[in-house]
Design a protein around this motif. Structure first.
Motif, PDB file in Angstrom:
ATOM      1  N   THR A  61       0.413  -1.098  -0.314  1.00 47.89           N
ATOM      2  CA  THR A  61       0.099   0.104  -0.191  1.00 47.89           C
ATOM      3  C   THR A  61       0.722   1.149   0.159  1.00 47.89           C
ATOM      4  OG1 THR A  61      -1.742  -1.358   1.240  1.00 47.89           O
ATOM      5  CG2 THR A  61      -1.961   1.177   0.943  1.00 47.89           C
ATOM      6  N   GLN A  62       1.738   1.190   0.934  1.00 53.18           N
ATOM      7  CA  GLN A  62       2.569   2.659   1.146  1.00 53.18           C
ATOM      8  C   GLN A  62       3.429   2.704  -0.864  1.00 53.18           C
ATOM      9  OE1 GLN A  62       2.734   4.965   3.028  1.00 53.18           O
ATOM     10  NE2 GLN A  62       1.548   3.157   3.913  1.00 53.18           N
TER      11      GLN A  62
ATOM     12  N   SER B 106       1.973   6.852  -7.000  1.00 49.98           N
ATOM     13  CA  SER B 106       1.218   7.796  -7.231  1.00 49.98           C
ATOM     14  C   SER B 106       1.740   9.095  -7.239  1.00 49.98           C
ATOM     15  CB  SER B 106      -0.277   7.774  -6.332  1.00 49.98           C
ATOM     16  OG  SER B 106      -1.064   8.655  -6.056  1.00 49.98           O
TER      17      SER B 106
ATOM     18  N   ARG C 174       1.177   4.781  -2.917  1.00 49.58           N
ATOM     19  CA  ARG C 174       1.311   5.865  -2.669  1.00 49.58           C
ATOM     20  C   ARG C 174       2.540   6.795  -2.967  1.00 49.58           C
ATOM     21  NH1 ARG C 174      -0.669   5.733   3.746  1.00 49.58           N
ATOM     22  NH2 ARG C 174      -2.944   5.420   3.321  1.00 49.58           N
TER      23      ARG C 174
END
Length: 146
Positions: free
Chosen positions: A66-67, A73, A70
């Motif tokens: 997930t990190q 992104s 991020r």
């Protein structure tokens, strides 16, 4: 009394040998059984401890993914902002750069034409050259040194 014959002695010896062999095998089997019990208990304890550790590791990997998503992104957003800023800088430079240079050049030309020297700044004294007994004042741009 009964005398023991050679065949009976051999039979008794074989029976004693088999009894000793069976008792050694029984002791060895008992120890193998104890070892298997201890191994089974150890495997059960390791399994009890490993399952939560694997669950925690799986959660950590999911969190890291997930990190990473991020950060990816954010990096793509920064790249987009950088390209937009570069395009804006190019547009501003091409739009205002030429006219500003022309205005600055015009202002410089006007100042030079109007004699833009301030009264509190003294004029630079012309350079003098001494040639065997006489002083010559140089004027003009050629040979000018500061």
């Amino acid at each position: 009394m009964h005398t023991v014959s050679g065949g009976e002695v051999a039979g008794i010896l074989v029976a004693v040998f088999w009894a000793i062999l069976v008792s050694f095998l029984a002791v060895a089997l008992a120890r193998v059984a104890q070892t298997l019990k201890a191994t089974t208990k150890l495997v059960a304890e390791v399994t009890d401890q490993a399952v939560p550790l694997l669950a925690d590791a799986s959660a950590a990997v999911r969190s890291a993914q997930t990190q990473i998503d991020r950060v990816d992104s954010i990096a793509s957003d920064v790249q987009e902002v950088t390209s937009n800023a570069s395009a804006l800088s190019t547009t501003v430079a091409s739009t205002f750069g030429g006219p500003l240079v022309k205005v600055a050049a015009f202002g410089y030309g006007v100042r030079r034409a109007l004699g833009g020297r301030k009264e509190d700044v003294p004029a630079k004294a012309p350079r003098r050259t001494v040639i065997v007994g006489r002083t010559v004042t140089r004027r003009g741009a050629r040979g000018k040194r500061d």
